[in-house]
Enzyme design. Structure first.
Site, short mmCIF file in Angstrom:
data_model
loop_
_atom_site.label_atom_id
_atom_site.label_comp_id
_atom_site.label_asym_id
_atom_site.label_seq_id
_atom_site.Cartn_x
_atom_site.Cartn_y
_atom_site.Cartn_z
N LYS A 22 0.80 -1.19 -0.09
CA LYS A 22 -0.01 -0.09 -0.15
C LYS A 22 0.80 1.11 0.00
CE LYS A 22 -1.89 1.53 3.93
NZ LYS A 22 -1.39 3.02 4.23
N ASN A 23 1.93 1.44 0.65
CA ASN A 23 2.66 2.44 1.02
C ASN A 23 3.64 2.64 0.00
OD1 ASN A 23 1.35 3.13 3.33
ND2 ASN A 23 2.58 2.49 4.75
N CYS A 118 -5.26 12.90 12.33
CA CYS A 118 -5.73 11.66 12.34
C CYS A 118 -5.64 11.12 13.81
CB CYS A 118 -5.51 10.71 11.25
SG CYS A 118 -3.71 9.88 11.70
N ARG A 123 0.12 14.99 12.69
CA ARG A 123 0.62 14.76 11.26
C ARG A 123 0.60 16.05 10.34
NH1 ARG A 123 -1.58 9.01 9.09
NH2 ARG A 123 0.44 9.13 8.19
N ASP A 307 4.33 1.01 12.01
CA ASP A 307 3.22 0.16 11.74
C ASP A 307 2.96 -1.00 12.22
OD1 ASP A 307 3.09 2.05 8.39
OD2 ASP A 307 2.67 2.63 10.44
N ARG A 399 -8.78 -0.50 4.43
CA ARG A 399 -8.03 0.61 3.72
C ARG A 399 -6.56 -0.07 3.54
NH1 ARG A 399 -6.16 4.60 6.75
NH2 ARG A 399 -4.96 5.02 5.13
#
Ligand code: EPZ
Length: 420
Positions: A22-23, A118, A123, A307, A399
């Site tokens: 994803k990243n 968030c 952030r 993460d 997500r």
């Protein structure tokens, strides 16, 4: 609203394959607008965030073709019709900010709704904007938007106050078409940065040093299309490794790059888990030895990934001994602790540290996912908790995890997705 029902499961066994990252895919999709001809991106994970990025690209004028069965996306941006990323899309996905660098490089203008904070932290994007400004852009903030404009971009020496992943990616994408040379220092060294630099170099950019703390970019006048396969998702890989350890199972993860999860491998081995690495595969065997406590400190790559903090914390609730976790990357990434304690864990927060008392038998409960990785941690907790764990707000989890239910079920997990 959909939710997950997770039952206490037997030790996970068998094999699954990691999906594309994803990243890595999100900045690469954004970078594809730097060329006027088609970019083909392969090994695309099936994720909500990828859909949002497709909508964002279409909103600025790209033609996006999705070949789901081939896990491939083609992006053709002959003309950029709109230099603005709307609030509706940005509020769904912070990574929309990554369109700013490519828009600025190609159109000398980029306007985007400010992402705002968030669940895991404020952030800010100050480092992104400082980088754009150093390349010659004027920055204007107002009415919830930020706009960067420039007559031309000129290479510069830029030192990042913190090795931010997003700022490194955005400034790199802005600098590839700038006049002259840009030297970016104290940058992020994550594998996703290297994958983006490889993609850009495949388009004709001149980038050196990605993966180290200094990146040198020689501006070029134009870029062309390219075909590129994204790297496997190291956080997804790490999540399944911890799931195998949590359930005392034996799991083979295919399409996994051991180098990218070195800190996770090191910490699992410290806990007593057997890990073997074969070309492109990682085997996690936790059905022999007792698992013991260890301490974790999250850091930018190659340190222990933030993460993976919540998933690893969940593992440490059930091991022998007490562990200390220190979260140094995000200021508020302990939202999962309240939910884990509701399931019978014993975790105390002391500033940026969390003290995890081990050997707690977790109990199923109704819990809420507060963000992507916290949600994944609650699923893992549900796999070992007595009774049923009911997880709501699962859109956070969807997500970032491709075919989560199918992959876990294939390994023997008792989990299902129910619509309310
Ligand atoms: C990327 O976010 C990842 N997201 C995050 O993954 C990951 O947690 C993070 O890097 C760190 O590894 C994507 O790649 C899409 P940062 P990013 O800029 O780029 C501060 C997941 O679970 N900072 O490296 O937003 C910031 O507040 C997600 O997949 C500034 O102060 O992370 C944070 O404390 C969550 N000013 C720290 O740096 C800035 O301008 C790291 O942020 C930028 C960042």
């Amino acid at each position: 609203m959909a939710k997950y029902l997770v039952e206490k499961s037997n030790p996970l066994r068998g094999e699954i394959a990691a999906s594309g990252s994803k990243n890595a895919v999100l900045p690469i999709m954004a970078a594809s607008i730097l060329a006027t001809d088609v970019c083909k991106i392969m090994d695309i994970p099936k994720l909500r965030d990828v859909e949002v990025m497709c909508q964002l690209l279409e909103s600025i004028g790209s033609k996006v073709t999705i070949e789901a069965e081939k896990e491939m996306i083609s992006v053709l941006t002959e003309e950029i019709k709109e230099e603005e990323a709307p609030y509706e899309l940005v509020k769904q996905m912070r990574a929309s900010i990554l369109i700013m660098g490519p828009l600025l490089a190609r159109k000398k203008k980029a306007k985007i709704a400010l992402p705002g904070g968030c669940a895991i932290g404020a952030r800010p994007i100050d480092l992104h904007l400082k980088g754009f400004h150093a390349l010659g852009a004027e920055i204007e903030l107002g009415h919830g938007y930020v706009e960067a404009t420039a007559d031309k971009l000129v290479g510069a020496n830029i030192y990042l106050d913190f090795p931010s992943v997003g700022a490194t990616e955005n400034i790199m994408m802005a600098a590839v078409l700038a006049e002259g040379t840009t030297v970016l220092e104290n940058v992020a060294e994550e594998p996703e940065i290297v994958d983006l630099a490889n993609f850009l170099n495949g388009m004709g950019a001149k980038i050196k040093g990605a993966g180290t703390d200094t990146i040198k970019i020689e501006g070029v006048s134009e870029l062309h299309g390219v075909t590129h396969a994204v790297i496997p998702d190291r956080i997804e890989t790490g999540t399944y490794m911890v799931a195998a350890a949590m359930t005392r199972g034996d799991v083979l993860i295919k399409n996994a790059i051991a180098d990218h999860v070195k800190p996770v491998i090191a910490k699992l081995r410290e806990c007593g888990v057997e890990i073997s690495e074969e070309e492109g595969n990682i085997r996690v065997k936790a059905d022999q030895n007792p698992i013991i406590a260890t301490d974790i400190k999250t850091l930018p790559y190659p340190g222990f990934p933030t993460d993976m903090q919540s998933q690893f914390m969940t593992l440490l609730t059930s091991v022998e001994g007490t562990s200390i976790i220190i979260e140094t990357v995000f200021e508020n990434r302990y939202m999962h602790i309240g939910e884990l304690n509701r399931m019978g864990a014993d975790i105390k927060i002391e500033g940026r540290s969390a003290v995890v008392v081990g050997e707690k038998l977790l109990e199923g409960a109704q819990v809420t996912a507060t963000d992507l990785r916290a949600g994944a941690a609650l699923v893992l907790a549900g796999l070992v908790a007595d009774g049923v764990t009911e997880i709501s707000e699962i859109y956070h989890i969807e997500r970032g995890y491709s075919d989560f239910i199918a992959k876990l079920t294939k390994l023997g997990a008792k989990i299902k997705r129910v619509e309310e």
